[in-house]
Write a protein that holds these residues in place. Sequence first.
Motif, short mmCIF file in Angstrom:
data_model
loop_
_atom_site.label_atom_id
_atom_site.label_comp_id
_atom_site.label_asym_id
_atom_site.label_seq_id
_atom_site.Cartn_x
_atom_site.Cartn_y
_atom_site.Cartn_z
N ASN A 54 6.81 9.76 6.41
CA ASN A 54 6.77 8.60 5.80
C ASN A 54 6.14 7.10 6.57
O ASN A 54 5.41 6.32 6.16
CB ASN A 54 8.10 7.88 5.32
CG ASN A 54 8.77 8.90 4.27
OD1 ASN A 54 8.18 9.37 3.52
ND2 ASN A 54 10.20 9.24 4.47
N GLN A 55 6.66 7.41 7.86
CA GLN A 55 5.93 6.41 8.86
C GLN A 55 4.31 6.41 8.66
O GLN A 55 3.66 5.46 8.88
CB GLN A 55 6.49 6.62 10.25
CG GLN A 55 7.91 6.18 10.22
CD GLN A 55 8.36 6.13 11.78
OE1 GLN A 55 7.91 6.96 12.54
NE2 GLN A 55 9.62 5.65 11.94
N THR A 108 2.92 5.21 5.57
CA THR A 108 2.89 3.68 5.64
C THR A 108 1.79 3.13 6.68
O THR A 108 1.25 2.12 6.29
CB THR A 108 4.32 3.26 6.28
OG1 THR A 108 5.54 3.89 5.42
CG2 THR A 108 4.52 1.68 6.43
N ARG A 152 -1.40 3.65 4.89
CA ARG A 152 -1.42 2.49 3.79
C ARG A 152 -1.83 1.18 4.21
O ARG A 152 -2.58 0.48 3.91
CB ARG A 152 -0.27 2.56 2.75
CG ARG A 152 -0.11 3.51 1.86
CD ARG A 152 1.00 3.13 0.73
NE ARG A 152 2.19 3.08 1.46
CZ ARG A 152 3.26 3.70 1.57
NH1 ARG A 152 2.92 5.08 1.28
NH2 ARG A 152 4.15 3.71 2.29
N ARG A 153 -1.13 0.78 5.71
CA ARG A 153 -1.34 -0.30 6.08
C ARG A 153 -2.55 -0.52 6.81
O ARG A 153 -3.60 -1.42 6.52
CB ARG A 153 -0.43 -0.55 7.14
CG ARG A 153 -0.48 -1.62 8.14
CD ARG A 153 0.59 -2.01 9.06
NE ARG A 153 1.79 -1.94 8.58
CZ ARG A 153 2.72 -0.92 8.97
NH1 ARG A 153 2.49 -0.11 10.04
NH2 ARG A 153 3.84 -0.76 8.64
#
Length: 1017
Positions: free
Chosen positions: A785-786, A789, A792-793
């Motif tokens: 998930n990190q 994230t 995506r960032r």
Amino acid sequence: MQNLDITKKESGKIWHRKPSASYEDGVIVKISHGSPGPFLSHTHNIRFLHATFDTSGDRFVAGDHQGNLIVFDLTRNRFQLVQKTGKSCTSLAFKLRRKTEVLATFADYSIKCYDTDTKELVSWMKGHRTAVHSISVHGSGRYAITTSADAALLWDLDTFTRKRKLNVKDNVDIVKVFFLPLSNTIITCFKDDSIFAWESDTLKCKYQLPLPEGQRPQYKAFATTRDGRLLVAGGKSRFLHVWCLDTHSLMRVIELPTKVHVVKQLQFLPESFDGGSGQVVGVLSQDGIMRFMNIFSCRLDFDIGTLEDRILNVDISPTGRHIVAIVESGCIKLYCVSALTAERNKPPPPLVKMATQKSQKPQVRSYTKSQAEGMRRSKTIKTEEPRLPMHVASIKDTDTEVSGLPEGLDMNRLKAILKGYGEYPAKYRMFIWRSVLRLPENHAAFSSLVDKGTHMAWSKVHQDYPIKSRKLLRVLQRTLSALAHWTVVFGETNYLPVLAFPFIKLFQNNQLVCFEIIATVLINWCQHWFEFFPNPPINILSVVENLLAHHDKALLQHFVKHGITTQVYAWPMMETLFSEIVTRDEWLKLWDNIFTNHPSFMMYIVAAYLICSRQPLINCVELSDFEYFFHHRNPVDITAVIKCAYELQNTTPNEINPVKAIEDFNPLTRGQYPVFNKYPKFIVDYQAQEREQIRQDEMDYLHQREVANEIKEQTELRKKKEEAWYHQQELLQEAEEERRRNLMTEEQKLADQRLRLQAMKRELCMREMQVLDATRMRFMEHQGNQRETQLRRLDDELTRKSLLREQETQSAVADVEIKSMELEIQKERLQQELAKESSTVEFKEKLDQDSHRRQTDLAERVSRKAWQSNQLDHQQDSTNAQWRLALADQRKTDLEYQNEVKHRQRLDDIDRKIHQLQISTLQTKSTNEEEAIWDTIEELKREKDIIWEMLIKQKEREGNADVIQPVIQIQSDNSPQQTNEFSLDRGRLVFPEREKELLQHVRELRAKIASDKSHRP
């Protein structure tokens, strides 16, 4: 002097006729408590230890070592036994308020008060832990102080209760505590010689007497006058210290004669009309002589006691009329002071004297001569040593030749005295004997004999001759051993103890003199006794038989008729030296005459005793009767025997005179003792060898018997141990069976528990694996998930960057300030990303710590399980092996897991370090690029200014001011836009290329970071 023997008497008269003191020694009566025959082996003398007068001076009480308390009343001429306590008496007091009460202390540390009239115990007091050595009674008689080495107790004699106790430190003992007369002051002296005065009511210290300078006196004895004004002290020195208690100062120091080394007792002699001041003090020294001297004139008035029978302690009556002394022999001697002081109290000579012719007859009396030097200016006063009184010295005549005797004695005058009185004076008998026998006193030779130790022949003399007095037994054994070491035959002579015992008893306090007297008797009066050893001396006995045949032939025929030989009627008296047939006084009188005459005179004594005992011997017909007669005392007058012996000596013809068979007197040589070899050496040597062989056989027998006893004891002990061992083995087998049954039961229980534990362990391991898997999955999901994230960032960032680039491209690529702001924004974003990365790393570290804690818990559980398994290992080896195998597998799995975790941790650390290095590198490159961009922007600005100035100058030259003005106006209104447009137009080809390169480099870095994170476990 009268003698009183109170053996087996509880009351009686002290003397049977009016006593008269002797002016020689002043003794009124001598009191003894023992058998009158001191030479038999069963003799027992009860020694007196203490004696003290009452307040009247007419009665005194005495205590002996058996605890008998006896009161002697001099006025009534009676003595009476008060009590038999059975404990040795240590001190006495008879000056109590109730005149009939006596206070006594005993060896069991007790204090008892008895009534002398009713003979009842009045009180029994206890409180001391050591023996009491002195009692001091107050002048009123109501209080008493008892003193021991560690404490002093003050008693109330009305209620017999303890009032006070004086304790001292362990290293300081009490010497003496006593009351001062006519006051309530208590004087105490300690072992460090400090003297204090205390108030008896409050026990407050009144004063302390100063110690004299110089060497410590080590006080032991004290005396005070009746008025309590003077105190005299003495100890282990030759000086007496006299204090004045009124001024608390040392008044004078008196030096005693050179023969005085230790002062044992001090006591003032009360005198009439002196007001209690007291001028004459008695000093009892270590030589047993008490000297009375005047403390002011330092004159020696008189003395009491002898070196042969020394005084142990003394008490003087309050009236000063009598002195009671306990002597070394255990007897009591009562002295008359008036007889002792007769020479001093003589009236002065008359003024008118008449001339008379000098008397040629010598005066036979004793006297005491003393001289004293005048007092020196200092306080130390020295007195000249007095000469010892000598009875024989007073009869010395300058015209008389000295007959080879020491001390200037004359044998002819001694014989005259002996003929006139029948015996020598008791006071000088020992001195006369030593002088007549000419004893050499070879100290070195005697010491060498004594140093050889106890002779083998006399090592068991106590078994054949049991003597209750251990001191007397030691002296007997030592003397006999010295004789045996001197000459071998005396170690084989079985009658030597009986022969020597009378002299040992008489001279037990001077062993050298005792040995030399016995040796002199053996050499001179026992001549030819050992020529027929071990048989009796036939030649000497034949001389006695010849004397008897000449002077009383009928008595000899009576002996022959009944088969009685000289070995029966003569030898028993000779081998015991007459000690079995006469009393002490008779024996001393007999040997006074034997020592003074030729050595053959003893044979005349034997013959005279037989002749004087003729009638009872004629009546004897049995051998046992004769043997009994010559081994026991008989009612024969010893004076008559001595007189008969002298008659036989004078009337015996020369043919049978013993003088021919006996040599003249030959004294011992000085330095070394003479050789004595007048005995059959081969017989003595043979007997010595036989005795040694018997002793060796006896030792071997005793050793074998001891070994046999030890073997028997060891066998019995081994048998007992075996029985105990078998019994113990049976008990152990029963206990083992019981324990085996219990062990099987416990093992079954442990097996069941082990199965349950294994199932629980398996279940716990499965649960732990599930928890670990779930944790791992959750961690991986979180990491994914990190990463998503972050991706995506990054995508959003890239999209935004592209949009910004397009906007900048469309708006002519934003000016330099906006670009710098964008760069700062990018920098902050990069920092945020780094912070996020650090948070991620911290989160990972927390996870690692949690996993490490779980591993620690797991290791503790594993160690606990291992300990349990180790405990179970002792129960069953097979189960332990399986458990070890399972434990090893588990440990292997745990170690693999731990190694994998550690490996992953190391990889993470390495990746983290690489990432940090890359980030730092990127930051450095970004900083450098930003600086390059700023430098480029500055160059562009400078170029724009230069171009702008050139355009202005050109336009001015061309004259197009109208055109320039609108441009300047536009520039002033919108300067950045015109600048940017000018820069874009001027360097449009350079700036976009650099921008694109920078963005492309940033994208590559982000892609690389994302790929590294995705590859991370």
